[in-house]
Design a protein around this motif. Sequence first.
Motif, PDB file in Angstrom:
ATOM      1  N   GLN A  66       0.999  -1.343  -0.105  1.00  0.00           N
ATOM      2  CA  GLN A  66       0.146  -0.176  -0.137  1.00  0.00           C
ATOM      3  C   GLN A  66       0.752   1.444  -0.114  1.00  0.00           C
ATOM      4  N   LEU A  67       1.843   1.358   0.727  1.00  0.00           N
ATOM      5  CA  LEU A  67       2.936   2.291   0.852  1.00  0.00           C
ATOM      6  C   LEU A  67       3.460   2.793  -0.491  1.00  0.00           C
ATOM      7  N   ASN A  68       3.866   1.617  -1.298  1.00  0.00           N
ATOM      8  CA  ASN A  68       4.423   1.647  -2.626  1.00  0.00           C
ATOM      9  C   ASN A  68       3.597   2.187  -3.510  1.00  0.00           C
ATOM     10  N   ARG A  69       2.197   1.495  -3.517  1.00  0.00           N
ATOM     11  CA  ARG A  69       1.254   2.180  -4.394  1.00  0.00           C
ATOM     12  C   ARG A  69       0.962   3.557  -4.180  1.00  0.00           C
ATOM     13  N   ALA A  70       0.930   3.960  -3.088  1.00  0.00           N
ATOM     14  CA  ALA A  70       0.540   5.473  -2.503  1.00  0.00           C
ATOM     15  C   ALA A  70       1.820   6.246  -2.936  1.00  0.00           C
ATOM     16  N   CYS A 101       0.433  13.654  -1.587  1.00  0.00           N
ATOM     17  CA  CYS A 101       1.453  13.635  -0.183  1.00  0.00           C
ATOM     18  C   CYS A 101       1.025  13.329   1.085  1.00  0.00           C
ATOM     19  N   CYS A 102      -0.327  13.867   1.319  1.00  0.00           N
ATOM     20  CA  CYS A 102      -1.067  13.529   2.729  1.00  0.00           C
ATOM     21  C   CYS A 102      -1.599  12.158   2.923  1.00  0.00           C
ATOM     22  N   ARG A 103      -2.071  11.551   1.641  1.00  0.00           N
ATOM     23  CA  ARG A 103      -2.290  10.247   1.693  1.00  0.00           C
ATOM     24  C   ARG A 103      -1.259   9.312   2.083  1.00  0.00           C
TER      25      ARG A 103
END
Length: 421
Positions: free
Chosen positions: A213-217, A240-242
């Motif tokens: 999920q972090l890489n996708r965001a 950036c906030c997400r």
Amino acid sequence: MIVFEFKVKAKPAQYAAIDEAIRTAQFVQNKCLRYWIDNEGIDKYDLNKYCRVLAKEFSFAGELNSQARQSSAERAWSAISRFYENCRNKIKGNIGFPRFKKNCRSVEYKTSGWKLSENRKAITFSDKKGIGRLKLKGTYDLLFYSIDQIKRVRLVRRADGYYAQFAVKANIRIKTQPTGRAIGLDLGIKYFLADSTGHTEESPQFYRQSERQLNRANRKKSKKYQKGAKPQSNNYQKACCRYARKHLRVSRQRKEYCKRVAYSVIQSNDLVAYVDAPAACRRLDLNVKGLVRNRHLSKSISDAGWSTFRRWLEYFGHKYGKVTVAVPPHYTSQDCPECHHRVKKSLSQRTHSFTSFEDMVCGNCGYVEDRDIAASLNILQKGLSTVGHTGTYAWGDLPSWTVGAILSSNGESEKKVSPAF
């Protein structure tokens, strides 16, 4: 000191005023650091006096409360004094020369510039930044403490909003019945911790669980970045906030896990001996920054949360009157707990053995045990020999949570991405 944290609810104009106060505090801190660099023999009191000069020279600095400016100067002096201490101790490598701040996220007030409402559910800031009245959302009861006990108030900007922290001077000691047990802890990567009774706690690996999920965001954020555009688009700021909120969630999961495990350990034992890399980094080359350079282990080391666990362990030990002993890490994983025979082992050898890897038996006494559990037994022996001679902190350092009156981040995420509200 007890730190109570509340979520802040306000209008967009008030959030903008908080951001302006944070930028001003960062400006004062950087100016104080530049003043120290350009002038020899500057001390803490000279920096406090320099805040008045800045207030007269820059109108926006004069709008900030005088004690808030002094808090920013104290932050600069904290970095300077740490640099002096590292020089005196002749630390190898990076000795921590103070750096100018680029992404500050908080402003700190002392005992003036703010006023709590009668029901303690709102706070009003009276300086000229225009912050005004802020509603406090939380479950803590500030009515139990007097106003004189509140020594610091801090406004913090995070990825999911704004928070107010209150540092309350109060007696946090709680008497408990002694258990008559002592334990040694070894922190690691294979297990989050292994104790001298043979119990092991699996590492939760919160970062690895959320890595996809972090890489996708992060990819979505990168796609919205426009090279050379100043400022960036609103969609980029939202991305950036997400991304920052996801990192904040992981850091909070790690913090709560460390908090729960530390509480359980303290409640079950009267003496806890432990060793970790953050405790030794000031006197040994065994430091977290050096360990994370190993590209095979860097993610696991960063995801372990050793420093957070140590802070909570020391805090709960102080609160419940238990002894926490930080022992040197020398040869804790190399010595045999039974006969104290020493033979160096590689990290890949996970079972305590002194002959060949296939035998898994101590060549001197025949003792067989997991490497981490054997290390925890050695740590317990060192801890018991330390108590009564050098105090409860073998390194001679105070617990990390008791140093200074400035509020700490409490293990929250320190990602460089700042949201736009």
